[in-house]
Write an enzyme that holds these catalytic residues in place. Structure first.
Site, short mmCIF file in Angstrom:
data_model
loop_
_atom_site.label_atom_id
_atom_site.label_comp_id
_atom_site.label_asym_id
_atom_site.label_seq_id
_atom_site.Cartn_x
_atom_site.Cartn_y
_atom_site.Cartn_z
N ASP A 1 0.81 -1.22 0.00
CA ASP A 1 0.00 0.00 0.00
C ASP A 1 0.84 1.27 0.00
O ASP A 1 2.06 1.21 0.20
CB ASP A 1 -0.96 0.00 1.20
N ASN B 1 -7.58 -2.89 14.26
CA ASN B 1 -8.96 -3.23 13.91
C ASN B 1 -9.04 -4.42 12.93
O ASN B 1 -10.07 -4.68 12.34
CB ASN B 1 -9.67 -2.01 13.30
N HIS C 1 -7.18 -4.78 10.16
CA HIS C 1 -6.90 -4.52 8.75
C HIS C 1 -5.61 -5.20 8.30
O HIS C 1 -4.69 -5.40 9.09
CB HIS C 1 -6.94 -3.03 8.40
N GLU D 1 -9.67 -2.09 5.33
CA GLU D 1 -10.34 -1.80 6.59
C GLU D 1 -11.56 -2.69 6.79
O GLU D 1 -12.04 -3.30 5.82
CB GLU D 1 -10.77 -0.32 6.60
C1 GLP Z 1 -0.35 0.19 8.60
C2 GLP Z 1 -0.05 -0.65 7.35
C3 GLP Z 1 -0.31 -2.12 7.61
C4 GLP Z 1 0.32 -2.54 8.93
C5 GLP Z 1 -0.32 -1.76 10.06
C6 GLP Z 1 0.18 -2.16 11.43
O1 GLP Z 1 -1.66 0.57 8.70
N1 GLP Z 1 -0.78 -0.25 6.22
O2 GLP Z 1 0.21 -2.87 6.54
O3 GLP Z 1 0.14 -3.91 9.14
O4 GLP Z 1 -0.01 -0.41 9.83
O5 GLP Z 1 1.29 -1.40 11.78
P1 GLP Z 1 2.28 -1.69 12.97
O6 GLP Z 1 3.12 -2.85 12.53
O7 GLP Z 1 3.08 -0.44 13.11
O8 GLP Z 1 1.45 -2.00 14.14
#
Ligand code: GLP
Length: 242
Positions: free
Chosen positions: A67, A135, A137, A142
């Site tokens: 993304d 949440n 995702h 989402e």
């Molecule tokens: C972002 C990314 C996700 C990732 C998520 C969790 O939203 N788009 O791909 O898994 O964050 O992030 P973290 O690893 O910092 O908890």
């Protein structure tokens, strides 16, 4: 879903990097699906170390990222383009032309989604790395995203913007939209490796492992894939029944 429980973040990063280096040793032109967020940083550090030790090379590897924030300049510190270069690409021998991230800068975002989706449809990702949002995702899919969704422009959930505000000077600076691979693109990978670390992920991990399959909790779709490894550390596993 195979669940590997490890002690802490260091062990999670080690186990994950061993899985990826074994794959790259066996298939030097592997196609890797990569993720951002804080969780895979330790994994990327270990991969850089393995490259420096001449254990593995990425010279024939192709990468696809999940993304990118919409209309955040590439050179912005928090763009996923910058994140990936700072945390991995600048330190290994992957060829720039083999690096793929969604281009999310422009007026016609739909066309940019189609472009990325087209690229994805011409290849198969051998291993897709995933983190998990609080949440549920995955990528930026989402809650409520249909399981057959392909690459699209998503409006980020308030919870996601709050979670990611720590990387920006204020929540107002967190982009409101992103381009993300859809769930269908993620599910097309041969193998999926999901990483979850820390107490903040307890609820998400519990729902992922013990909950039902529902579009309300995007990561639950992974139960329908026959080659998923989930690595969780003790803190992230804290709310599980056993
Ligand atoms: C972002 C990314 C996700 C990732 C998520 C969790 O939203 N788009 O791909 O898994 O964050 O992030 P973290 O690893 O910092 O908890």
């Amino acid at each position: 879903m195979k669940v590997i429980k490890v002690k802490d973040y260091a062990e999670l990063s080690k186990v994950a990097s061993d899985i990826i280096s074994d794959l790259v040793k066996e298939k030097e032109d592997a196609v890797l699906g990569l993720a951002t967020g804080s969780t895979p940083i330790g994994l990327y550090k270990n991969l850089i170390e393995k490259y420096n030790n001449k254990e593995i090379s990425f010279s024939k590897v192709t990468t696809f990222n999940l993304d990118e924030y919409c209309n955040l300049p590439r050179e912005h510190e928090q763009s996923y383009y910058s994140f990936m270069h700072q945390n991995l690409f600048n330190h290994i021998d992957v060829k720039p032309e083999n690096i793929n991230l969604p281009n999310a800068i422009g007026d016609d975002l739909e066309a940019l989604c189609e472009e990325y989706n087209e690229k994805l449809s011409k290849t198969q990702i051998d291993l897709q790395v995933l983190g998990i949002g609080g949440n549920g995702h995955i990528g930026f899919n989402e809650p409520g995203t249909p399981f057959d969704q392909e690459t699209f422009v998503v409006e980020l959930a308030e919870k996601t913007r709050q979670d990611n505000a720590r990387f920006f000077s204020s929540i107002d600076e967190v982009p409101t939209h992103a381009i993300t691979m859809g769930i269908k693109n993620i599910m097309a990978a041969k193998q999926i490796l999901l990483l979850a670390s820390g107490a903040a992920k307890q609820d998400a991990v519990k729902k992922l492992i013990e909950g039902e399959i529902t579009e309300k909790f995007p990561a639950s779709v992974l139960k329908k894939h026959d080659n998923v490894i989930v690595i969780i550390d003790e803190e992230a596993a804290g709310a599980l029944e056993k």
